[in-house]
Design a protein around this motif. Structure first.
Motif, PDB file in Angstrom:
ATOM      1  N   TYR A   1       8.231  42.498  -9.835  1.00  0.00           N
ATOM      2  CA  TYR A   1       7.130  43.314  -9.324  1.00  0.00           C
ATOM      3  C   TYR A   1       6.393  42.656  -8.164  1.00  0.00           C
TER       4      TYR A   1
ATOM      5  N   ALA B   1       7.427  40.285 -14.087  1.00  0.00           N
ATOM      6  CA  ALA B   1       6.513  39.743 -13.071  1.00  0.00           C
ATOM      7  C   ALA B   1       7.262  39.382 -11.791  1.00  0.00           C
TER       8      ALA B   1
ATOM      9  N   CYS C   1      13.360  31.858 -19.942  1.00  0.00           N
ATOM     10  CA  CYS C   1      12.937  33.152 -19.395  1.00  0.00           C
ATOM     11  C   CYS C   1      12.564  34.097 -20.532  1.00  0.00           C
TER      12      CYS C   1
ATOM     13  N   HIS D   1      -7.972  35.276  -6.579  1.00  0.00           N
ATOM     14  CA  HIS D   1      -6.662  35.321  -5.946  1.00  0.00           C
ATOM     15  C   HIS D   1      -6.716  36.155  -4.669  1.00  0.00           C
TER      16      HIS D   1
ATOM     17  N   PRO E   1       5.464  33.239 -15.726  1.00  0.00           N
ATOM     18  CA  PRO E   1       4.658  32.595 -16.772  1.00  0.00           C
ATOM     19  C   PRO E   1       5.324  31.358 -17.357  1.00  0.00           C
ATOM     20  N   VAL E   2       6.637  31.206 -17.153  1.00  0.00           N
ATOM     21  CA  VAL E   2       7.318  30.049 -17.739  1.00  0.00           C
ATOM     22  C   VAL E   2       7.979  29.169 -16.673  1.00  0.00           C
ATOM     23  N   ASP E   3       7.499  29.315 -15.424  1.00  0.00           N
ATOM     24  CA  ASP E   3       7.920  28.395 -14.368  1.00  0.00           C
ATOM     25  C   ASP E   3       9.421  28.432 -14.094  1.00  0.00           C
TER      26      ASP E   3
ATOM     27  N   VAL F   1      -0.520  37.287  -3.961  1.00  0.00           N
ATOM     28  CA  VAL F   1       0.162  37.449  -5.248  1.00  0.00           C
ATOM     29  C   VAL F   1       1.245  38.518  -5.120  1.00  0.00           C
ATOM     30  N   GLN F   2       0.851  39.699  -4.645  1.00  0.00           N
ATOM     31  CA  GLN F   2       1.829  40.783  -4.493  1.00  0.00           C
ATOM     32  C   GLN F   2       2.353  40.812  -3.070  1.00  0.00           C
TER      33      GLN F   2
ATOM     34  N   SER G   1      18.623  30.251 -18.181  1.00  0.00           N
ATOM     35  CA  SER G   1      17.617  31.272 -18.488  1.00  0.00           C
ATOM     36  C   SER G   1      16.980  31.110 -19.861  1.00  0.00           C
TER      37      SER G   1
ATOM     38  N   ASN H   1      11.748  28.495 -11.500  1.00  0.00           N
ATOM     39  CA  ASN H   1      11.556  28.177 -10.088  1.00  0.00           C
ATOM     40  C   ASN H   1      12.836  28.496  -9.322  1.00  0.00           C
TER      41      ASN H   1
ATOM     42  N   GLU I   1       5.536  24.194  -2.629  1.00  0.00           N
ATOM     43  CA  GLU I   1       6.818  23.795  -3.224  1.00  0.00           C
ATOM     44  C   GLU I   1       7.653  24.985  -3.693  1.00  0.00           C
ATOM     45  N   TYR I   2       7.102  26.200  -3.577  1.00  0.00           N
ATOM     46  CA  TYR I   2       7.864  27.385  -3.981  1.00  0.00           C
ATOM     47  C   TYR I   2       8.549  28.064  -2.788  1.00  0.00           C
TER      48      TYR I   2
ATOM     49  N   GLU J   1      14.967  25.820  -7.531  1.00  0.00           N
ATOM     50  CA  GLU J   1      15.736  24.979  -8.466  1.00  0.00           C
ATOM     51  C   GLU J   1      16.955  25.710  -8.987  1.00  0.00           C
TER      52      GLU J   1
END
Lengths: 267, 340
Positions: free
Chosen positions: B243, B240, B235, B36, B323-325, B56-57, B232, B327, B141-142, B330
């Protein structure tokens, strides 16, 4: 895929379950958890190799439990989690259904812990060849090298607790890091705090982790947490001939006391 | 000051790197670390990774590290002595190669840390950074900077903005006096802008929602519990997103040591159940849906209302790290389309 959708429609229409927790379309080519609550939504369900999250994590989420009886689309690790949670008295038999799609798309419905146990023994629950290879590379390191390896990885830890959140077996309503009388684990994400947090979590999962790998996948900074868990899985298997997530009633290698224990220190 | 547009060759940029280092500045830049890319101190331009969509950060670590000492204390026979941080020793830092969204994020952080009583430590760090942005030639796409007032080549927040024009050439825009000072040592090597077409090098980021629409819906949506529950449900309540966020500024204070020790500021997240847990045991936000709502409301409603700045720059890191997308684009679209 159609089998799975039809099964969901049938279960929801018959009110056999109130929610089907499965996989649906995520960002790009990824898959994400979907919570199907009516037959009309069942078309959102997908199943392919990109479905990797262990959805059993939602068994312990109060907002999801509140929805009612659940059918859970299960990959092998999900089934082991269900049994492990059962053995830890976190879920009751008949509280949920597992829907297991196979490679051809056909779906097996498992309604009882006994049925899940019978299915799980037929799976390969051992570490994969690739996992064993990675573990061997780790094991040939000396103690000093291992310490450096983990210090380097843990130096990146943000203490975001994504590993804990993604882990279906990290279900404590009050985690050790949240106890501050006394403060067992330092809160700051400094070297000591990170080392103690990650080692503590690994030790609390020793003999319990079912090796889904979601901790490593959840980690935003890429710490190979699965290696810690797999090392412990391998140690527990070697010393206790025990594998977690195989039975709904089980003695746990690291948390069962027997008066006739072979070790002196415990008596 | 008016933006001054010039161009710079890669070799001159390399020279600038060594000049900064010999002036005693640290350079924080995206660097490939394993599989990464993240911000790290670098010693040369060659070490910098330029082609990732994002790190990432976020570079907030330069002004708001994940752990930092606020003060040290020593208690002797009931007398407590405090030792404040020596702000003079904080390092001059060039943040190089951050994206325009990240450059814009410092204004959001400043709005929070300067609110009411200005935070001395934060302000001292902020004063010592020079922001050298790099326009985006790619987006994913993010990304949604254009929905929150930014853009792949936006100058806001940068002291200098570079745009990679290919063939070892960079368009260099000097945006602030700090920026002008930072390139002074190579000013002879700066070429006049030879009609470089910056626009042609920029990523296309299609706006997905408007801030006006979001603000008009959010306040009315607050009490729609079923909306937030639905949004949610997957969620898991980790930190994450907060941070890796370039604008999330919540922190916790921890004292370490006994009679002698340190007071530390550590990142915290409104996604955690513990975040609002009272000593009495009462928790005003017992549900993850309420915590998710708080995250969005704070960024898109409370901050614009109280600090006249959005708490989001559209970098998309929260969504990439989730971790669970979950987005964000959206979710914001869902807010925009909600009928409260």
């Amino acid at each position: 895929m159609e089998d799975l959708r039809n099964k969901a429609r049938e279960l929801l229409a018959a009110k056999a379950v109130q929610v089907v927790v499965g996989y649906g379309r995520g960002t790009g080519a990824s898959r994400r958890a979907v919570f199907i609550q009516s037959a009309a939504e069942a078309g959102e369900l997908l199943f392919d190799n990109a479905c990797r999250q262990n959805l059993a994590v939602y068994l312990m989420k109060p907002e999801v439990r509140k929805l009612g009886k659940m059918a859970l689309v299960a990959i092998p690790a999900t089934l082991r989690t269900i049994l492990q949670l059962a053995s830890e008295n976190q879920i009751q038999d008949l509280e949920l259904l597992a829907l297991v799609p196979d490679a051809s798309g056909a779906v097996t419905q498992l309604a009882t812990f006994a049925a899940i146990e019978a299915h799980v023994v037929l799976q390969d629950n051992d570490l994969s060849a690739a996992e064993k290879g990675e573990l061997q590379k780790y094991e040939i390191m000396g103690m000093e090298q291992r310490r450096q390896f983990w210090e380097e990885h843990f130096s990146r830890c943000l203490k975001c607790y994504a590993c804990r959140a993604a882990c279906p077996l990290c279900y404590c309503s009050r985690c050790t890091v949240e106890c501050n009388q006394p403060q067992w684990i330092p809160v700051p994400a400094h070297d000591l705090g990170n080392l103690e947090w990650n080692i503590m979590r690994a030790m609390h999962l020793a003999g319990r982790c079912i090796n889904c790998g979601d901790c490593s996948r959840a980690c935003p900074v890429g710490i190979p947490l699965h290696l810690l868990n797999q090392k412990l899985i391998s140690e527990v298997y070697t010393h206790f001939n025990s594998r977690s997530g195989m039975a709904a009633k089980a003695d746990h290698a690291m948390s069962t006391f027997k008066p006739n224990d072979a070790e002196d220190f415990i008596r | 000051m008016a933006i001054e547009t010039t161009s710079i060759k890669r070799e001159t940029l390399e020279k600038l790197f060594s000049n900064w280092l010999s002036e005693g500045k640290r350079i924080l830049a995206p660097k490939k670390l394993g599989d990464h890319v993240d911000f790290a101190l670098v010693g040369s331009l060659a070490e910098v990774s330029l082609d990732q969509v994002q790190t990432v950060q976020s570079p907030k670590i330069a002004v708001f590290p994940r752990v930092e000492e606020l003060l040290a204390f020593q208690s002797t026979d009931g007398n407590v002595q405090l030792r404040e941080r020596d702000l003079a020793v904080l390092p001059e830092t060039v943040i190089f190669g951050l994206r325009p969204c990240d450059a814009a994020a410092f204004a959001s952080l400043k709005a929070i840390f300067d609110w009411d009583t200005p935070d001395k430590l934060f302000s001292a760090r902020l004063e010592k950074i020079t922001v050298v942005g790099l326009s985006c030639s790619r987006a994913d796409e993010y990304c949604f900077c254009t929905s929150v007032g930014g853009g792949p080549g936006a100058a806001a927040g940068s002291d200098i903005l570079l745009t990679d024009m290919g063939r070892e050439d960079f368009l260099l825009e000097i945006i602030s006096e700090k920026g002008r000072q930072a390139v002074r040592s190579v000013s002879a090597g700066l070429q006049p802008d030879a009609a470089m077409d910056k626009e042609s090098r920029l990523a296309r980021v299609t706006p997905a929602f408007t801030v006006e629409k979001i603000s008009s819906v959010l306040a009315a949506l607050f009490d729609d519990a079923s909306f937030w529950e639905k949004q949610s449900l997957r969620c898991l309540g980790c930190g994450a997103c907060a941070y890796v966020c370039p604008t999330c500024a919540c922190f916790d204070i921890q004292d370490e040591g006994g009679a002698s020790g340190k007071r530390l500021r550590c990142w915290d997240s409104c996604g955690f159940g513990l975040f609002t847990l009272h000593t009495s045991g009462h928790n005003p936000r017992p549900l993850q849906s309420q915590r998710w709502r708080q995250r969005l409301m704070h960024k898109f409603s409370y901050m614009p209302e109280r600090q006249s700045v959005l708490g989001c720059v559209g970098c998309g890191r929260c969504s990439r790290a989730c971790p669970v997308d979950m987005n964000m684009v959206e979710h914001m679209r869902a807010v925009a389309e909600a009928k409260p």
